[in-house]
Design a protein around this motif. Structure first.
Motif, short mmCIF file in Angstrom:
data_model
loop_
_atom_site.label_atom_id
_atom_site.label_comp_id
_atom_site.label_asym_id
_atom_site.label_seq_id
_atom_site.Cartn_x
_atom_site.Cartn_y
_atom_site.Cartn_z
N TRP A 173 -8.36 -23.72 -59.66
CA TRP A 173 -7.32 -24.07 -60.73
C TRP A 173 -5.99 -23.80 -60.19
CZ3 TRP A 173 -3.71 -21.51 -63.90
CH2 TRP A 173 -3.30 -22.28 -64.54
N VAL A 174 -4.90 -24.91 -60.35
CA VAL A 174 -3.56 -24.70 -60.29
C VAL A 174 -2.89 -25.06 -61.45
CG1 VAL A 174 -3.38 -24.41 -57.63
CG2 VAL A 174 -3.34 -26.79 -58.95
N ASN A 175 -1.87 -24.55 -61.89
CA ASN A 175 -1.47 -24.92 -63.05
C ASN A 175 -0.79 -26.39 -63.09
OD1 ASN A 175 0.79 -24.74 -61.57
ND2 ASN A 175 1.80 -23.13 -63.12
N ALA A 176 -0.72 -27.12 -61.98
CA ALA A 176 -0.12 -28.50 -61.93
C ALA A 176 -1.13 -29.37 -62.54
CB ALA A 176 0.14 -28.86 -60.39
N MET A 177 -2.53 -29.02 -62.26
CA MET A 177 -3.47 -30.13 -62.94
C MET A 177 -3.79 -29.90 -64.32
SD MET A 177 -7.01 -28.33 -61.58
CE MET A 177 -6.65 -28.49 -59.99
N GLY A 178 -3.30 -28.66 -64.99
CA GLY A 178 -3.72 -28.49 -66.28
C GLY A 178 -5.10 -28.42 -66.74
N VAL A 179 -5.59 -28.94 -67.63
CA VAL A 179 -6.92 -29.01 -68.11
C VAL A 179 -7.63 -29.87 -66.99
CG1 VAL A 179 -8.67 -29.31 -69.83
CG2 VAL A 179 -6.34 -28.39 -70.52
N ARG A 180 -8.69 -29.64 -66.34
CA ARG A 180 -9.18 -30.36 -65.46
C ARG A 180 -9.97 -31.71 -66.29
NH1 ARG A 180 -10.83 -29.63 -60.23
NH2 ARG A 180 -10.35 -27.29 -60.49
N THR A 181 -9.58 -32.91 -65.92
CA THR A 181 -10.26 -33.93 -66.64
C THR A 181 -11.26 -34.71 -65.83
OG1 THR A 181 -8.63 -35.56 -65.33
CG2 THR A 181 -7.79 -34.71 -67.63
N PRO A 182 -12.06 -35.18 -66.73
CA PRO A 182 -13.76 -35.78 -66.18
C PRO A 182 -13.36 -37.11 -65.75
CG PRO A 182 -13.76 -35.53 -68.36
CD PRO A 182 -12.50 -34.85 -68.01
N ASP A 183 -12.28 -37.54 -64.88
CA ASP A 183 -12.02 -38.67 -64.57
C ASP A 183 -13.11 -39.32 -63.46
OD1 ASP A 183 -10.85 -37.02 -62.91
OD2 ASP A 183 -9.27 -38.43 -62.60
N GLN A 184 -13.96 -38.38 -62.91
CA GLN A 184 -14.72 -38.84 -61.64
C GLN A 184 -16.11 -38.75 -61.95
OE1 GLN A 184 -13.55 -40.09 -58.73
NE2 GLN A 184 -11.45 -40.45 -59.67
N SER A 185 -16.53 -38.34 -63.08
CA SER A 185 -17.89 -38.11 -63.40
C SER A 185 -18.22 -38.35 -64.84
CB SER A 185 -18.25 -36.69 -63.02
OG SER A 185 -19.46 -36.41 -63.47
N LEU A 186 -19.65 -39.11 -65.01
CA LEU A 186 -19.88 -39.11 -66.31
C LEU A 186 -20.76 -37.72 -66.97
CD1 LEU A 186 -22.14 -42.52 -66.05
CD2 LEU A 186 -19.71 -42.00 -66.90
N ILE A 187 -20.45 -36.45 -66.28
CA ILE A 187 -20.71 -35.17 -66.63
C ILE A 187 -19.40 -34.50 -66.94
CG2 ILE A 187 -22.21 -32.98 -66.23
CD1 ILE A 187 -23.79 -34.39 -64.67
N THR A 188 -19.02 -34.49 -68.28
CA THR A 188 -17.92 -33.81 -68.43
C THR A 188 -18.00 -32.09 -68.15
OG1 THR A 188 -17.64 -35.31 -70.43
CG2 THR A 188 -16.30 -33.25 -70.61
N ASN A 189 -16.89 -31.92 -67.63
CA ASN A 189 -16.78 -30.57 -66.98
C ASN A 189 -16.50 -29.56 -68.26
OD1 ASN A 189 -13.77 -29.98 -67.27
ND2 ASN A 189 -13.67 -31.93 -66.07
N ALA A 190 -16.93 -28.23 -67.87
CA ALA A 190 -16.68 -27.28 -68.98
C ALA A 190 -15.40 -27.04 -69.45
CB ALA A 190 -17.34 -25.86 -68.63
N GLN A 191 -14.26 -27.14 -68.50
CA GLN A 191 -12.98 -26.92 -68.81
C GLN A 191 -12.54 -28.02 -69.65
OE1 GLN A 191 -9.12 -26.77 -66.13
NE2 GLN A 191 -10.64 -25.38 -65.49
N ALA A 192 -12.92 -29.12 -69.67
CA ALA A 192 -12.52 -30.46 -70.58
C ALA A 192 -13.15 -30.18 -71.86
CB ALA A 192 -12.85 -31.82 -70.08
N TRP A 193 -14.38 -29.90 -71.90
CA TRP A 193 -14.90 -29.50 -73.11
C TRP A 193 -14.65 -28.42 -73.86
CZ3 TRP A 193 -18.42 -31.57 -76.41
CH2 TRP A 193 -19.39 -32.77 -75.95
N ILE A 194 -13.92 -27.33 -73.34
CA ILE A 194 -13.22 -26.08 -74.18
C ILE A 194 -12.09 -26.51 -74.54
CG2 ILE A 194 -12.60 -23.74 -73.54
CD1 ILE A 194 -14.70 -23.52 -71.64
N GLY A 195 -11.49 -27.15 -73.47
CA GLY A 195 -9.92 -27.39 -74.01
C GLY A 195 -9.71 -28.50 -74.96
N PHE A 196 -10.36 -29.50 -74.55
CA PHE A 196 -9.98 -30.80 -75.60
C PHE A 196 -11.01 -30.94 -76.80
CE2 PHE A 196 -9.24 -32.85 -71.28
CZ PHE A 196 -7.60 -32.51 -71.59
N GLY A 197 -12.03 -29.91 -76.49
CA GLY A 197 -13.11 -29.61 -77.67
C GLY A 197 -12.41 -28.71 -78.69
N THR A 198 -11.78 -27.74 -78.13
CA THR A 198 -11.13 -26.78 -79.30
C THR A 198 -9.96 -27.66 -79.85
OG1 THR A 198 -11.33 -24.94 -77.83
CG2 THR A 198 -9.79 -24.85 -79.19
N ALA A 199 -9.16 -28.44 -79.24
CA ALA A 199 -8.24 -29.30 -79.87
C ALA A 199 -8.90 -30.13 -80.85
CB ALA A 199 -7.37 -29.92 -78.90
N PHE A 200 -9.77 -30.75 -80.57
CA PHE A 200 -10.60 -31.72 -81.61
C PHE A 200 -10.96 -31.03 -82.89
CE2 PHE A 200 -13.98 -34.21 -83.38
CZ PHE A 200 -13.62 -35.59 -83.23
#
Length: 415
Positions: A212-239
């Motif tokens: 992780w580097v801060n330029a990428m922010g929350v790692r987005t699952p734009d290359q896989s149908l398996i959503t990464n834990a970071q996206a689940w945590i970051g965007f799931g918390t927001a939801f």
């Protein structure tokens, strides 16, 4: 004329939040248009312009900090509203129509020109597939969702929400647990340190990600149908915060009242984080730092994770203060934003490639990209979408909606 939420009825606040939801999508177009001009774009974008711009780097970095967290918070807020207005069956049908169907139909239509543009860029000295990106041809579960990943994650969050809510209702027939949860959430939100508390989950996720580097922010699952834990945590918390916020919508007044402290602190944290992002990206090949990379990363996490929530609260507060009340312009743009975001990527990418080799200032080329892309996209919405079957699928209605109350707002309920 804007209205304060302290005196405004709930519908006025909803006008502001819906405008913010549309604005988050439109900022995505600005973000993508700026990426080819970011000095370090070769590490995450398919083409690097010959005239990078530090200012556009700051613009894209700033938008990236708060945009998707804000979007998913709005998603949770409007999802609960829609769920209780429609009921489970109609809610599922509506989400499949307006979120699932655009993903299934839109992905091949969007991905085909995107692939051709990347191939075109590969013939340039500063373009081509991003280093380290595989997935061509797509092989499951690796799958290039491109910018449509947010729709995929929304569908996952809807499913998770229905399952969690169903379990809670079954286990908590008396409603006592939900009352305790409401009191706990209200206590957190009323505390000025609320953004720091909400930043803890994503901060831990950043810390555990070795790359992780801060330029990428929350790692987005734009290359896989398996959503990464970071996206689940970051965007799931927001939801989840958005869902709980709708249960106690009066808490929105706190965000409006605290908008200026949040804004000032967000500006400071984002500026410092932006400077440190340059240090992080250059660290592997730079002279030895006076401190370890692990220490640098920890400092970036401590600054960036709170910046996400502080800036998100800041833009919500600003929207509540200055965008409450019905505005035909914002209503129209909010309606159009979903369509514009769906179709913009290949258009913006093609313009970036076409202009990338010209000896013009980056800011001029950036303005040209937006100036050429946005008018025809808006025209396509007005002529081909707004009053057609496409508009009925995306926005749930086929008639003019200027007089529709904000509580009936359609769109990707929420990017």
């Amino acid at each position: 004329m804007s209205h304060s939420t302290a005196a405004a009825p709930p519908s006025e606040r909803l006008h502001a939040l819906d405008a913010l939801r549309g604005g988050a999508l439109l900022l995505g177009i600005v973000l993508h248009a700026a990426l080819s001009f970011v000095p370090a774009s070769a590490q995450f974008w398919f083409v690097r312009d010959t005239h990078p711009s530090l200012l556009l780097g700051l613009v894209s970095f700033t938008i990236h900090v708060f945009r998707m967290t804000t979007f998913f918070l709005m998603a949770g807020f409007f999802a609960r509203m829609s769920f209780h207005r429609r009921g489970t069956r109609d809610f599922v049908r509506d989400r499949l129509q307006r979120i699932g169907l655009p993903l299934v139909i839109g992905w091949p239509i969007i991905f085909t020109p995107v692939s051709l543009i990347v191939i075109w860029a590969a013939y340039l000295p500063n373009g081509g597939p991003i280093h380290g990106v595989r997935n061509w041809p797509p092989v499951l579960p690796n799958f290039p969702l491109t910018h449509l990943w947010f729709i995929y994650v929304l569908l996952e969050l809807y499913v998770a929400m229905l399952l969690v809510r169903g379990a809670i209702v079954w286990l908590d027939a008396s409603g006592n647990w939900r009352a305790v949860l409401d009191r706990l959430f209200a206590g957190i939100m009323r505390n000025p340190l609320a953004p720091l508390v909400l930043a803890i989950p994503i901060g831990i996720a950043f810390s555990l990600d070795q790359r992780w580097v801060n330029a990428m922010g929350v790692r987005t699952p734009d290359q896989s149908l398996i959503t990464n834990a970071q996206a689940w945590i970051g965007f799931g918390t927001a939801f989840g915060v958005g869902w709980l916020l709708h249960r106690q919508a009066d808490l929105l007044r706190l965000l409006e009242r605290r908008r200026l402290p949040h804004l000032l602190l967000a500006v400071v944290l984002i500026l410092i984080s932006f400077v440190l992002s340059g240090v992080m990206l250059s660290a592997p090949g730079a002279p030895k730092l006076p401190f370890s990379f692990a220490t640098l990363k920890l400092v970036c996490v401590v600054l960036y994770a709170p910046a996400i929530w502080i800036s998100t609260f800041a833009v919500i507060g600003l929207a509540l203060r200055f965008m409450s009340g019905f505005s035909p312009t914002w209503r129209y743009l909010a309606d159009a934003s979903y369509w514009l975001y769906l179709i913009h990527l290949p258009i913006v990418m093609a313009l970036q490639v076409a202009l990338s080799q010209l000896n013009w200032p980056g800011l001029i080329k950036f303005a040209i990209i937006l100036g050429i892309a946005i008018p025809p996209m808006l025209a396509s919405y007005h002529l081909l979408v707004r009053f057609t079957i496409i508009g009925a699928v995306l926005n749930g209605r086929r008639a003019p909606r200027e007089a529709v109350p904000a509580a009936e707002v359609a769109g990707p309920v929420a990017p």
